[in-house]
Scaffold this active site. Sequence first.
Site, mmCIF file in Angstrom:
data_model
loop_
_atom_site.group_PDB
_atom_site.id
_atom_site.type_symbol
_atom_site.label_atom_id
_atom_site.label_comp_id
_atom_site.label_asym_id
_atom_site.label_seq_id
_atom_site.Cartn_x
_atom_site.Cartn_y
_atom_site.Cartn_z
ATOM 1 N N GLY A 1 1.189 -1.001 -0.091
ATOM 2 C CA GLY A 1 0.044 -0.396 0.276
ATOM 3 C C GLY A 1 0.546 0.605 -0.060
ATOM 4 O O GLY A 1 0.700 2.260 -0.638
ATOM 5 N N ALA A 2 1.855 1.197 0.604
ATOM 6 C CA ALA A 2 2.857 2.738 1.006
ATOM 7 C C ALA A 2 4.217 1.648 1.415
ATOM 8 O O ALA A 2 3.881 0.654 2.514
ATOM 9 C CB ALA A 2 1.939 3.408 1.777
ATOM 10 N N MET A 3 5.536 2.710 1.709
ATOM 11 C CA MET A 3 6.243 2.504 2.055
ATOM 12 C C MET A 3 6.885 3.157 2.592
ATOM 13 O O MET A 3 6.748 4.975 2.198
ATOM 14 C CB MET A 3 7.394 1.785 1.290
ATOM 15 C CG MET A 3 8.507 1.233 1.388
ATOM 16 S SD MET A 3 9.025 0.052 2.713
ATOM 17 C CE MET A 3 10.271 0.122 3.503
ATOM 18 N N ASN B 1 9.412 4.997 4.216
ATOM 19 C CA ASN B 1 10.721 5.950 3.176
ATOM 20 C C ASN B 1 11.072 6.763 4.009
ATOM 21 O O ASN B 1 10.017 7.765 3.900
ATOM 22 C CB ASN B 1 10.843 5.848 2.614
ATOM 23 C CG ASN B 1 10.547 4.280 0.854
ATOM 24 O OD1 ASN B 1 11.597 3.549 1.479
ATOM 25 N ND2 ASN B 1 9.860 5.324 0.058
ATOM 26 N N HIS C 1 -0.262 6.139 8.999
ATOM 27 C CA HIS C 1 0.313 4.423 9.205
ATOM 28 C C HIS C 1 1.722 4.760 8.959
ATOM 29 O O HIS C 1 2.958 4.622 9.749
ATOM 30 C CB HIS C 1 -0.163 3.545 8.265
ATOM 31 C CG HIS C 1 0.268 2.310 9.086
ATOM 32 N ND1 HIS C 1 -0.085 1.222 9.591
ATOM 33 C CD2 HIS C 1 1.613 1.911 8.067
ATOM 34 C CE1 HIS C 1 1.158 0.612 9.716
ATOM 35 N NE2 HIS C 1 1.478 0.477 8.494
ATOM 36 N N GLU C 2 2.217 5.882 7.481
ATOM 37 C CA GLU C 2 3.392 6.127 7.274
ATOM 38 C C GLU C 2 4.344 6.571 7.829
ATOM 39 O O GLU C 2 5.790 6.868 7.854
ATOM 40 C CB GLU C 2 3.441 5.860 5.586
ATOM 41 C CG GLU C 2 2.580 5.229 4.515
ATOM 42 C CD GLU C 2 3.112 3.576 5.150
ATOM 43 O OE1 GLU C 2 4.673 3.228 5.445
ATOM 44 O OE2 GLU C 2 2.468 2.467 5.018
ATOM 45 N N HIS D 1 5.886 5.818 11.276
ATOM 46 C CA HIS D 1 6.863 5.219 10.486
ATOM 47 C C HIS D 1 8.456 5.573 11.361
ATOM 48 O O HIS D 1 9.071 5.680 11.697
ATOM 49 C CB HIS D 1 6.280 4.435 9.776
ATOM 50 C CG HIS D 1 5.718 2.503 9.168
ATOM 51 N ND1 HIS D 1 6.629 1.946 10.574
ATOM 52 C CD2 HIS D 1 5.486 2.250 8.531
ATOM 53 C CE1 HIS D 1 5.885 0.312 9.902
ATOM 54 N NE2 HIS D 1 4.878 1.313 8.992
#
Length: 800
Positions: A236-238, A240, A270-271, A274
């Site tokens: 869905g996403a990362m 970085n 959510h990302e 992180h």
Amino acid sequence: MEVDLDLDRGTEHFGSSTRITFSCSAPGSATFLDLRAVSVETIELNGIPVDPAAVVDGRLPLADLGADNVVEVRSTMAYSRDGQGLHRSTDPADGEDYVYGHLFLDAAPTVFACFDQPDLKASYAVSVRAPQEWVVLGNGRATRTAPGQWDLSETLPLATYFVTVCAGPYVSVHDEHDGIPLGIHARRSLQRELEAHGPQMFEVTKQSFDHYHRTFDVRYPFGDYDQVFVPEFNAGAMENPGCVTFRDQMLFRGAATRQEVMQRSNTIAHEMAHMWFGDLVTMRWWDDLWLNESFAEFMAYTATSRATEFTDSWVEFGISRKQWGYAAERAPSTHPVAGSPAPDAQSALANFDGISYAKGASVLRQLVAHIGEEAFNAGVTAYLRSHEHSNGELSEFLATMEEAHGSSLADWSAAWLETAGVDVLALDRDGTLTRTTPQAHPADRSHALDVAGFDDGAEVFRTRLTLDTASATVDGVQREAALLVPNAGDLTWAQVDLDAESLAALPRELPRLDDSIARSVLWGAVLTGVYRASVDPAVALDVFTAAWPHESDDALMSRVALAFTDRLVPQFLPPEGVAGARARLANAALTTFEVAEPGSDRALVAARVLAATTTDEARLEAWVSGRSLPTELEHDSDFRWIVLQTMARLGLADEHRIAAVEADDTTLSGRLAGLAARAARPGTREKAWAWSEISGNRERSNYELNALATGFWSSGSLEDLRPYAARYVADIPRLAEWLGADALDRVATLAFPSRIVETETVALVRAAMERPDVTSGVRRSMGDELSKLEEALASRSRWS
């Protein structure tokens, strides 16, 4: 880490030069470097040339190290087509090429030489040569220093799998918040969508930053914050640092419901979470991946429910994420939230599942209930500050929580974090609440929850309690209530068994219930009951047809309908009952569509379900031809493809019709939808073509394979499809010869013969799982899908 990438060498290969400065605490010892190159031109260690032939199986030995060392590698690398490493994609809308780096989980050595493990963090200074018309983005702020030449500012310490470079003719929108420069970027052909959705995404980004700064009391440390929507993205996403990548389907090109915008907003939150859990503090090794994913999941839903307009986001969590997690718990591959053995990266990849995400988030909600929110937030802040720019593990996290709480959490951790399995809760008419623990994974889990009763839509009682024994008597239970709902607030991690009277009352009572969280729990109880063979699928279908047309929450509407159309009806009902059941789904959708306010979320969801389930040829023909379309869907290409794919499944769309619709939609989404439609045609020749493309065409991208696999099993007679169960176990493992693990595992899931609900399929798959040529990831995908098929077999055995 000094990395120089030359992306101006054509469409197949790129140049990679790496200079690594590192120390060695034991001079004279040896180690190795990770490198998976097409060719290696030169290697030097401390100024001494090393033979490039020394690189064997992706490892470069480094011997006789000094206290301080410099290794330099110049190599040629290959772009990928499977979404891993440095992926290059051509946008069919305008012929432009786009590149993005996705180095999770172990793809960094395909882009640059490195020490590829998460506890060896380093700062990165990256420079990029690219075609002059391209834009370059990455973890550090990008500066164009000359035509086609870009330098990225040196980063704070990063794990290898967080490094990214995105390059191509991206278009951008910019903003700023609290001193943080913000950018959102997408393919040029998506500029209209980017500009339309940008303001809402910036709003959620700003709200999330404010929430996390308040909660963590640690400022975002990585400078600029770019969010890049990229093509053919596996996840869905990362996360970085400073340059988050998203799958660009989230830039909705047609009508979008509130639930879809909420899901995207939650992914943004959510990302961003992180940036603290995962990026600032990284797990020491993959067996503590929950320190990344469980926290990001929990923090995101907390942020969206408290800091954005989506105050009801936990409803979607219950019906979507928790259902995903419960399925993972029922599978033979279930594992604890924390400390699951991960001897290598590929073993770890298998555990990025609904347990690490949904169960982990639910467990953290239980931890907050156990120690209090003030102590929880204090422990989080202490953990982040004591481990910033470094690595952590379970014991260190628990130590900060215990200090904030003032007592040991060893027993709590053993039950919730270190033991697999999900309990089942049931409430009887005498007020007895029981907790059944799975025999294979016994644990004494203490549940903080509530139980409630409803009658004619009104709440007649609600009791909060902590259940720390196998059973307890709940005060205040009114046995005459039509519905008794254990875990009514969806506060704990547990499957729910409804008593017989409540299950029988659902068709009448569920449509009257105003409490969306309680409805989510009840819908979930019906679905998990079917999957566990405790609820007759025919009863579940009765509940759907009676209650779904009255459902007001679009997240519940869409997720429940998806469960019925994609799994419950085609798998759990006997073959002779499928057509009639699909007709009932279509009729429920039509009923809802006809009474819903035109253009509303209910109307949009109902129209999509109707388009996917109806056999009304006249309606399908009109809609695919652009006539009598629902409001807000007049120019929606994605809706048109839903219609056409239904026609393809029914044998109503030949190659000429598919090509004509494709000609009107020359985008990447259109190309993929066309492949899915072709694979969905029921003819034997069409199935043979689709399977040959899946199993043998090495030029297909990860997304193309997914589209073909999705379409393949959506139609066809059992007689025509049955031989492909054997083809699946023979052909899919061989894709490992050219397809990366992340992409292959997804294909192995989507291509699984889920329609062939027969004991012979079980035998075929079990035999394949024993073969040495099957990778661990494919074995995991096979096993998880097999467990779902066995659930369907058990249900048919009991209820058919």
